[in-house]
Motif scaffolding. Sequence first.
Motif, PDB file in Angstrom:
ATOM      1  N   MET A  20      -6.543  14.743  15.474  1.00  0.00           N
ATOM      2  CA  MET A  20      -6.360  13.631  14.552  1.00  0.00           C
ATOM      3  C   MET A  20      -6.813  12.320  15.184  1.00  0.00           C
ATOM      4  SD  MET A  20      -2.857  12.752  12.502  1.00  0.00           S
ATOM      5  CE  MET A  20      -2.681  14.501  12.148  1.00  0.00           C
ATOM      6  N   HIS A  21      -7.539  11.503  14.414  1.00  0.00           N
ATOM      7  CA  HIS A  21      -7.978  10.200  14.913  1.00  0.00           C
ATOM      8  C   HIS A  21      -6.767   9.300  15.113  1.00  0.00           C
ATOM      9  CE1 HIS A  21     -10.030   6.315  15.153  1.00  0.00           C
ATOM     10  NE2 HIS A  21     -11.141   6.988  15.388  1.00  0.00           N
ATOM     11  N   PRO A  22      -6.683   8.608  16.253  1.00  0.00           N
ATOM     12  CA  PRO A  22      -5.507   7.763  16.531  1.00  0.00           C
ATOM     13  C   PRO A  22      -5.196   6.779  15.418  1.00  0.00           C
ATOM     14  CG  PRO A  22      -6.872   7.959  18.498  1.00  0.00           C
ATOM     15  CD  PRO A  22      -7.640   8.610  17.378  1.00  0.00           C
ATOM     16  N   ASP A  23      -6.236   6.239  14.765  1.00  0.00           N
ATOM     17  CA  ASP A  23      -6.004   5.252  13.710  1.00  0.00           C
ATOM     18  C   ASP A  23      -5.383   5.868  12.464  1.00  0.00           C
ATOM     19  OD1 ASP A  23      -7.097   3.385  15.388  1.00  0.00           O
ATOM     20  OD2 ASP A  23      -9.098   3.428  14.464  1.00  0.00           O
ATOM     21  N   ARG A  24      -5.502   7.184  12.309  1.00  0.00           N
ATOM     22  CA  ARG A  24      -4.972   7.859  11.123  1.00  0.00           C
ATOM     23  C   ARG A  24      -3.641   8.557  11.400  1.00  0.00           C
ATOM     24  NH1 ARG A  24      -6.598   6.793   6.272  1.00  0.00           N
ATOM     25  NH2 ARG A  24      -5.977   8.900   5.657  1.00  0.00           N
ATOM     26  N   MET A  25      -3.187   8.534  12.650  1.00  0.00           N
ATOM     27  CA  MET A  25      -2.019   9.308  13.045  1.00  0.00           C
ATOM     28  C   MET A  25      -0.782   8.930  12.227  1.00  0.00           C
ATOM     29  SD  MET A  25      -0.902  11.657  15.231  1.00  0.00           S
ATOM     30  CE  MET A  25      -2.032  11.650  16.625  1.00  0.00           C
ATOM     31  N   GLU A  26      -0.475   7.639  12.153  1.00  0.00           N
ATOM     32  CA  GLU A  26       0.740   7.229  11.452  1.00  0.00           C
ATOM     33  C   GLU A  26       0.644   7.482   9.960  1.00  0.00           C
ATOM     34  OE1 GLU A  26       2.218   3.393  12.470  1.00  0.00           O
ATOM     35  OE2 GLU A  26       1.791   3.637  14.605  1.00  0.00           O
ATOM     36  N   ILE A  27      -0.548   7.344   9.396  1.00  0.00           N
ATOM     37  CA  ILE A  27      -0.721   7.635   7.971  1.00  0.00           C
ATOM     38  C   ILE A  27      -0.447   9.109   7.697  1.00  0.00           C
ATOM     39  CG2 ILE A  27      -2.441   7.792   6.120  1.00  0.00           C
ATOM     40  CD1 ILE A  27      -3.703   5.251   7.234  1.00  0.00           C
ATOM     41  N   GLU A  28      -0.955   9.972   8.558  1.00  0.00           N
ATOM     42  CA  GLU A  28      -0.744  11.402   8.374  1.00  0.00           C
ATOM     43  C   GLU A  28       0.721  11.775   8.564  1.00  0.00           C
ATOM     44  OE1 GLU A  28      -2.932  13.590   7.276  1.00  0.00           O
ATOM     45  OE2 GLU A  28      -4.410  11.987   7.104  1.00  0.00           O
ATOM     46  N   LEU A  29       1.381  11.146   9.525  1.00  0.00           N
ATOM     47  CA  LEU A  29       2.770  11.494   9.803  1.00  0.00           C
ATOM     48  C   LEU A  29       3.733  10.922   8.766  1.00  0.00           C
ATOM     49  CD1 LEU A  29       2.873  10.952  13.673  1.00  0.00           C
ATOM     50  CD2 LEU A  29       3.098  13.136  12.491  1.00  0.00           C
ATOM     51  N   PHE A  30       3.543   9.644   8.398  1.00  0.00           N
ATOM     52  CA  PHE A  30       4.539   8.963   7.571  1.00  0.00           C
ATOM     53  C   PHE A  30       4.083   8.697   6.140  1.00  0.00           C
ATOM     54  CE2 PHE A  30       5.123   7.178  11.999  1.00  0.00           C
ATOM     55  CZ  PHE A  30       6.107   8.085  12.338  1.00  0.00           C
ATOM     56  N   GLY A  31       2.787   8.863   5.851  1.00  0.00           N
ATOM     57  CA  GLY A  31       2.290   8.615   4.499  1.00  0.00           C
ATOM     58  C   GLY A  31       2.086   7.136   4.234  1.00  0.00           C
ATOM     59  N   THR A  32       1.699   6.810   3.007  1.00  0.00           N
ATOM     60  CA  THR A  32       1.465   5.406   2.618  1.00  0.00           C
ATOM     61  C   THR A  32       2.125   5.138   1.273  1.00  0.00           C
ATOM     62  OG1 THR A  32      -0.621   5.944   1.483  1.00  0.00           O
ATOM     63  CG2 THR A  32      -0.765   5.368   3.808  1.00  0.00           C
ATOM     64  N   GLU A  33       2.423   3.861   1.033  1.00  0.00           N
ATOM     65  CA  GLU A  33       2.960   3.448  -0.265  1.00  0.00           C
ATOM     66  C   GLU A  33       1.805   3.150  -1.226  1.00  0.00           C
ATOM     67  OE1 GLU A  33       5.661   3.514  -1.636  1.00  0.00           O
ATOM     68  OE2 GLU A  33       7.269   3.449  -0.146  1.00  0.00           O
ATOM     69  N   HIS A  34       2.139   2.991  -2.491  1.00  0.00           N
ATOM     70  CA  HIS A  34       1.148   2.584  -3.482  1.00  0.00           C
ATOM     71  C   HIS A  34       0.493   1.289  -3.034  1.00  0.00           C
ATOM     72  CE1 HIS A  34       2.090   5.595  -6.459  1.00  0.00           C
ATOM     73  NE2 HIS A  34       3.374   5.268  -6.440  1.00  0.00           N
ATOM     74  N   GLY A  35      -0.843   1.240  -3.099  1.00  0.00           N
ATOM     75  CA  GLY A  35      -1.571   0.021  -2.794  1.00  0.00           C
ATOM     76  C   GLY A  35      -1.802  -0.231  -1.330  1.00  0.00           C
ATOM     77  N   ALA A  36      -1.393   0.673  -0.451  1.00  0.00           N
ATOM     78  CA  ALA A  36      -1.567   0.437   0.984  1.00  0.00           C
ATOM     79  C   ALA A  36      -3.035   0.436   1.376  1.00  0.00           C
ATOM     80  CB  ALA A  36      -0.815   1.495   1.790  1.00  0.00           C
ATOM     81  N   ASP A  37      -3.870   1.233   0.679  1.00  0.00           N
ATOM     82  CA  ASP A  37      -5.302   1.290   0.970  1.00  0.00           C
ATOM     83  C   ASP A  37      -6.125   0.582  -0.095  1.00  0.00           C
ATOM     84  OD1 ASP A  37      -4.981   2.738   3.296  1.00  0.00           O
ATOM     85  OD2 ASP A  37      -5.070   4.682   2.295  1.00  0.00           O
ATOM     86  N   GLY A  38      -5.513  -0.278  -0.862  1.00  0.00           N
ATOM     87  CA  GLY A  38      -6.204  -0.976  -1.939  1.00  0.00           C
ATOM     88  C   GLY A  38      -5.296  -1.067  -3.148  1.00  0.00           C
ATOM     89  N   PRO A  39      -5.589  -1.956  -4.073  1.00  0.00           N
ATOM     90  CA  PRO A  39      -4.682  -2.205  -5.210  1.00  0.00           C
ATOM     91  C   PRO A  39      -4.374  -0.956  -6.035  1.00  0.00           C
ATOM     92  CG  PRO A  39      -6.372  -3.899  -5.071  1.00  0.00           C
ATOM     93  CD  PRO A  39      -6.761  -2.832  -4.105  1.00  0.00           C
ATOM     94  N   THR A  40      -5.335  -0.022  -6.099  1.00  0.00           N
ATOM     95  CA  THR A  40      -5.132   1.148  -6.964  1.00  0.00           C
ATOM     96  C   THR A  40      -4.876   2.430  -6.180  1.00  0.00           C
ATOM     97  OG1 THR A  40      -7.527   1.566  -7.041  1.00  0.00           O
ATOM     98  CG2 THR A  40      -6.599   0.129  -8.748  1.00  0.00           C
ATOM     99  N   SER A  41      -4.734   2.313  -4.879  1.00  0.00           N
ATOM    100  CA  SER A  41      -4.565   3.535  -4.088  1.00  0.00           C
ATOM    101  C   SER A  41      -3.193   4.149  -4.359  1.00  0.00           C
ATOM    102  CB  SER A  41      -4.727   3.228  -2.596  1.00  0.00           C
ATOM    103  OG  SER A  41      -3.713   2.351  -2.154  1.00  0.00           O
ATOM    104  N   PRO A  42      -3.130   5.479  -4.508  1.00  0.00           N
ATOM    105  CA  PRO A  42      -1.852   6.134  -4.805  1.00  0.00           C
ATOM    106  C   PRO A  42      -0.998   6.288  -3.550  1.00  0.00           C
ATOM    107  CG  PRO A  42      -3.577   7.771  -4.609  1.00  0.00           C
ATOM    108  CD  PRO A  42      -4.248   6.431  -4.455  1.00  0.00           C
TER     109      PRO A  42
END
Length: 464
Positions: free
Chosen positions: A202-224
């Motif tokens: 896993m790429h270090p920059d993606r580690m926390e996203i993969e482990l903990f997930g993201t909220e709505h809009g974390a990757d842009g206004p319409t990102s799920p």
Amino acid sequence: MAHDILIVDDEADIRVLIAGILEDEGHSTREAANADEALERIRARRPSLVIQDIWLQGSRLDGLGVLDEIKREHPDVPVVMISGHGTIETAVQAIKQGAYDFIEKPFKADRLLLVVDRAIESARLKRENRELRVRSGSTGDLVGISPAIVQIRQTIERVAPTNSRVLITGPAGSGKEVAARMIHAHSRRTEGPFVVVNCAAMHPDRMEIELFGTEHGADGPTSPRKIGTFEQAHGGTLLLDEVADMPLETQGKIVRVLQDQTFERVGGGKRVEVDVRVIATTNRDLQSEMLAGHFREDLFYRLNVVPIRMPALRDGKEDIPLLARQFMQLAAQLAGVPPRPLGEDALAALQAYDWPGNIRQLRNAIDWLLIMAPGDWREPVRADMLPSEIGAITPTVLRWEKSSEIMTLPLREARELFEREYLLAQVNRFAGNISRTAAFVGMERSALHRKLKLLGINTDEKVR
């Protein structure tokens, strides 16, 4: 999708009728009028499905006899039985022997096609489920009789029903994930998910996203919203594979999760509660990693509640025959072919090899043998058929099918050569353990010592 379907019936007009129905649906068909023809067609090319009459007049075997042969050699091939004189008892017997279904003559085309589609789909799902289990590394249990493996199984039996965290260490390819899956399978969480996070891939920059997930809009206004692996593993087990490759910053957040069983999704402020058992694996020395500042001490002590050390394969060579036979069975199931028997000379050569890639390398070697070993599948695999890296260190006595050296020597020299190569092979097979070698070859330990010295074989006996 077109499937290859074999039709076995002693009546030519029935074979033609069924072939026409199936070919109209895009399937390809082959035909056989009796048992021997049917088995010959199957051995020439394994079909997707067999449609077979129970009563085969003038045939060496009836339909149930052919069904037994098919299930013995190709257990994954679905078989649909047909008969114009069938009874309930006959149908029940066919199903018990492994037939997918039973159809009475005369039958309707729609009924035949429905059964054919369902049989092929059922076989596909069984095959995919088995492949997923095999590819996941799950062989169901840790196979072996060596003291180390026996002790590991005992540890797993004790720790699995608890909720304790487990740190599994050992060299690459030694079966760490198999042990982790075994812990989960024997735990009270067995009905829950088993989720694997490969920290090394896993790429270090993606580690926390993969482990903990993201909220709505974390990757842009319409990102799920993205659900991370900790949430995916809720109620089950999360495996942090190769945990030493996790970035230090992420390690700190993992410590908090292990302590509180809560975390925040990336881009969110609300804490998420989870119930997850964490198992970690690594092939590195975490004590050295901590001294170098690459691994957090507080995370180590939280993960290392119950430590399990997986041995290198060279330290448990007595397990190799059991593992090799199991891997041959698994490889044959995946390929849909009968397993090849392994000769004693081949097993001895496998035991003499050091296996730098451990169990994973052994499994790859067995996969290669199933595909590449010459000869019929009934013929045992010999030592001279092994992959080149293994064959290069195979003792001469195990490769005499390819050597005429012994035939050029006088009897006395030939006997001495045989004794030397034979005993050298057995000493290697038992990893220099003179006591076990002596028991296997049927000699007193002191007599074996004298014989080895006489033949110029030096061994550093580590196990006495």
